[in-house]
Design an enzyme around this catalytic site. Structure first.
Site, mmCIF file in Angstrom:
data_model
loop_
_atom_site.group_PDB
_atom_site.id
_atom_site.type_symbol
_atom_site.label_atom_id
_atom_site.label_comp_id
_atom_site.label_asym_id
_atom_site.label_seq_id
_atom_site.Cartn_x
_atom_site.Cartn_y
_atom_site.Cartn_z
ATOM 1 N N VAL A 44 33.251 50.306 31.747
ATOM 2 C CA VAL A 44 34.716 50.806 31.995
ATOM 3 C C VAL A 44 35.263 50.673 31.157
ATOM 4 O O VAL A 44 35.407 50.160 29.767
ATOM 5 C CB VAL A 44 35.313 50.202 33.197
ATOM 6 N N GLU A 137 32.509 59.693 34.339
ATOM 7 C CA GLU A 137 31.701 60.532 33.614
ATOM 8 C C GLU A 137 30.115 60.259 33.383
ATOM 9 O O GLU A 137 30.268 59.955 33.411
ATOM 10 C CB GLU A 137 32.239 61.170 31.900
HETATM 11 P P1 0O2 Z 1 34.037 57.540 23.211
HETATM 12 O O1 0O2 Z 1 34.629 57.218 22.065
HETATM 13 O O2 0O2 Z 1 32.404 57.885 23.672
HETATM 14 O O3 0O2 Z 1 34.790 57.901 24.890
HETATM 15 P P2 0O2 Z 1 37.424 64.790 26.798
HETATM 16 O O4 0O2 Z 1 37.541 65.438 28.262
HETATM 17 O O5 0O2 Z 1 38.925 64.049 25.749
HETATM 18 O O6 0O2 Z 1 36.345 63.412 26.950
HETATM 19 P P3 0O2 Z 1 35.955 66.862 25.589
HETATM 20 O O7 0O2 Z 1 35.685 67.053 24.325
HETATM 21 O O8 0O2 Z 1 36.226 67.010 26.674
HETATM 22 O O9 0O2 Z 1 36.025 64.973 25.702
HETATM 23 O O10 0O2 Z 1 34.483 66.686 26.599
HETATM 24 P P4 0O2 Z 1 33.018 65.882 26.136
HETATM 25 O O11 0O2 Z 1 32.924 67.351 24.924
HETATM 26 O O12 0O2 Z 1 32.464 65.897 27.184
HETATM 27 O O13 0O2 Z 1 32.556 65.135 25.489
HETATM 28 C C1 0O2 Z 1 33.148 64.085 25.493
HETATM 29 C C2 0O2 Z 1 32.336 63.023 25.567
HETATM 30 O O14 0O2 Z 1 31.217 63.141 25.013
HETATM 31 C C3 0O2 Z 1 32.759 62.394 24.038
HETATM 32 O O15 0O2 Z 1 33.897 61.088 24.644
HETATM 33 C C4 0O2 Z 1 31.480 61.155 23.477
HETATM 34 O O16 0O2 Z 1 31.050 59.934 24.057
HETATM 35 C C5 0O2 Z 1 30.577 62.101 23.817
HETATM 36 N N1 0O2 Z 1 30.182 63.310 22.858
HETATM 37 C C6 0O2 Z 1 30.818 64.646 22.970
HETATM 38 N N2 0O2 Z 1 30.779 65.707 21.476
HETATM 39 C C7 0O2 Z 1 30.247 64.228 20.734
HETATM 40 C C8 0O2 Z 1 29.272 64.492 19.443
HETATM 41 O O17 0O2 Z 1 29.232 65.146 19.264
HETATM 42 N N3 0O2 Z 1 28.876 63.405 18.974
HETATM 43 C C9 0O2 Z 1 28.892 62.201 19.827
HETATM 44 N N4 0O2 Z 1 28.733 60.719 19.358
HETATM 45 N N5 0O2 Z 1 29.272 61.567 21.172
HETATM 46 C C10 0O2 Z 1 30.001 62.716 21.210
HETATM 47 P P5 0O2 Z 1 35.193 60.690 23.334
HETATM 48 O O18 0O2 Z 1 36.345 60.124 24.601
HETATM 49 O O19 0O2 Z 1 35.605 61.973 23.252
HETATM 50 O O20 0O2 Z 1 34.934 59.834 22.540
#
Ligand code: 0O2
Length: 261
Positions: A44, A137
Site C-alpha cells: 500500500v 493495480e
Molecule cells: P512506482 O514508483 O512503481 O509507483 P500511472 O497511471 O501514473 O500509475 P501510467 O504511466 O499511466 O502511470 O501507468 P503505467 O505505464 O501502467 O505504469 C504504472 C507502473 O508500472 C509504474 O508506477 C511502475 O511501477 C511500472 N512501470 C511502468 N513503466 C516502467 C518502466 O519503464 N520501468 C519500471 N521499472 N517500471 C515501470 P509508477 O507510479 O510510475 O512508479
C-alpha cells in the site's frame, strides 16, 4: 484528513487480494501439480509517496484517493511468459473484481524495455463502515522481467527519473537479454516441467520406500528389513529409474504381506 483511517480499506484490499491469489496458487498446485503463480506481493503506498505522486501528477490532495489507481499494488510473479496469460484470463473472468484498465506491456514493451502486464481493477470491500469499492493495480511479470524492472526502478530513483543515455541504452540491452532468457526457457518449458515432475515423483517414491522399510523393522525379522534397506541403497545410488520403480512395487507388496499378518 485522517490519512491512516483513509488507508485502512486499502490495507484490507491488499490483504484480501494477496490471500485470494495465494489461494489460487494452492488450488492450481492441488489440481494440476503446478501453479502459474510463483509468488504474490502486495503493497500500500505510503502517505509521503501518495503526496509526491499527487504533486507530480498535479492531482489536488483531496482527490488523491479517488484519482490514483495504484494506492494498492499487487505484483504476481511467474516463471514462464505463458503463465502470465493464464492469470490474465483468470482475472478477466472473475466476478469479485472488475477490470477497468488493461495494458499489455508483455507483447508490446515500453521504450525503456519494460515488460509487464497491468490491470487496474475495482474491488468490492465490506468494512465496519459499510461497503466500499477500492481500485488496485495488478502487475503480472516473469522473474526475469521483475529482476530487470526492480533494477531499473532503482536507477530511475537514483537519477530522479532521467537516466543518462549511456545507462538507458544498456538497460534496453539488458531488457532484451531478459526477454531472450524468457523465450529460451519458454521454448523448453514442457521439458523443464517434466523434469521437475519426475524429480518430485522420485522424491515421493523414496519417501514411501523409507517409510515402508521403517515399518518392516517393526513387523518383521531385522535381517529382512536390513536386506531390503541394503537393496534400496544399491538401487538409489545407481539412480536407475526403472529399478527404483520395481523396488517400490516389491516393497509395497512386502509391506502388504506383513500388514495382513
Ligand atoms: P512506482 O514508483 O512503481 O509507483 P500511472 O497511471 O501514473 O500509475 P501510467 O504511466 O499511466 O502511470 O501507468 P503505467 O505505464 O501502467 O505504469 C504504472 C507502473 O508500472 C509504474 O508506477 C511502475 O511501477 C511500472 N512501470 C511502468 N513503466 C516502467 C518502466 O519503464 N520501468 C519500471 N521499472 N517500471 C515501470 P509508477 O507510479 O510510475 O512508479
Amino acid at each position: 484528513m485522517d490519512w491512516e483511517r483513509e488507508l485502512l480499506p486499502y490495507h484490507q484490499t491488499a490483504d484480501e487480494l494477496r490471500a485470494k491469489f495465494n489461494n489460487l496458487a494452492l488450488q492450481f498446485t492441488q489440481a494440476e501439480n503446478r501453479t502459474p503463480i510463483f509468488s504474490v506481493e502486495t503493497r500500500v503506498k505510503t502517505v509521503p509517496s501518495i503526496m509526491a505522486k499527487a504533486h507530480r501528477k498535479q492531482i489536488p490532495i483531496d482527490r488523491a484517493f479517488s484519482e490514483m489507481d495504484d494506492i494498492v499494488g499487487v505484483r504476481i510473479i511467474c516463471r514462464f511468459v505463458d503463465d502470465i496469460f493464464i492469470i490474465t484470463r483468470l482475472i478477466n473472468s472473475r466476478d469479485d473484481m472488475r477490470v477497468v484498465k488493461e495494458k499489455d506491456f508483455v507483447r508490446s514493451h515500453k521504450p525503456s524495455g519494460y515488460r509487464s502486464y497491468h490491470f487496474v481493477v475495482e474491488y468490492n470491500l465490506n468494512t465496519v463502515f459499510g461497503k466500499q469499492t477500492v481500485r488496485a493495480e495488478i502487475q503480472i511479470r516473469t522473474l526475469a522481467m521483475n529482476f530487470w524492472a526492480v533494477t531499473e526502478h532503482g536507477l530511475r530513483y537514483k537519477y530522479q527519473g532521467i537516466i543518462p543515455e549511456n545507462i538507458a541504452s544498456r538497460l534496453v540491452k539488458a531488457a532484451e537479454a531478459a526477454h531472450v532468457l524468457d523465450s529460451e526457457l519458454g521454448a523448453i518449458r514442457d521439458e523443464i516441467l517434466d523434469a521437475e515432475k519426475l524429480a518430485k515423483n522420485r522424491e515421493e517414491m523414496v519417501r514411501d520406500i523409507i517409510h515402508s522399510i521403517q515399518e518392516l523393522y517393526q513387523v518383521s525379522e531385522t535381517s529382512t528389513a536390513q536386506e531390503m534397506y541394503n537393496k534400496f541403497l544399491n538401487i538409489w545410488e545407481v539412480q536407475g529409474e526403472e529399478d527404483l520403480n520395481h523396488f517400490y512395487s516389491d516393497m509395497q507388496s512386502i509391506a502388504q504381506v506383513h500388514k495382513v499378518r
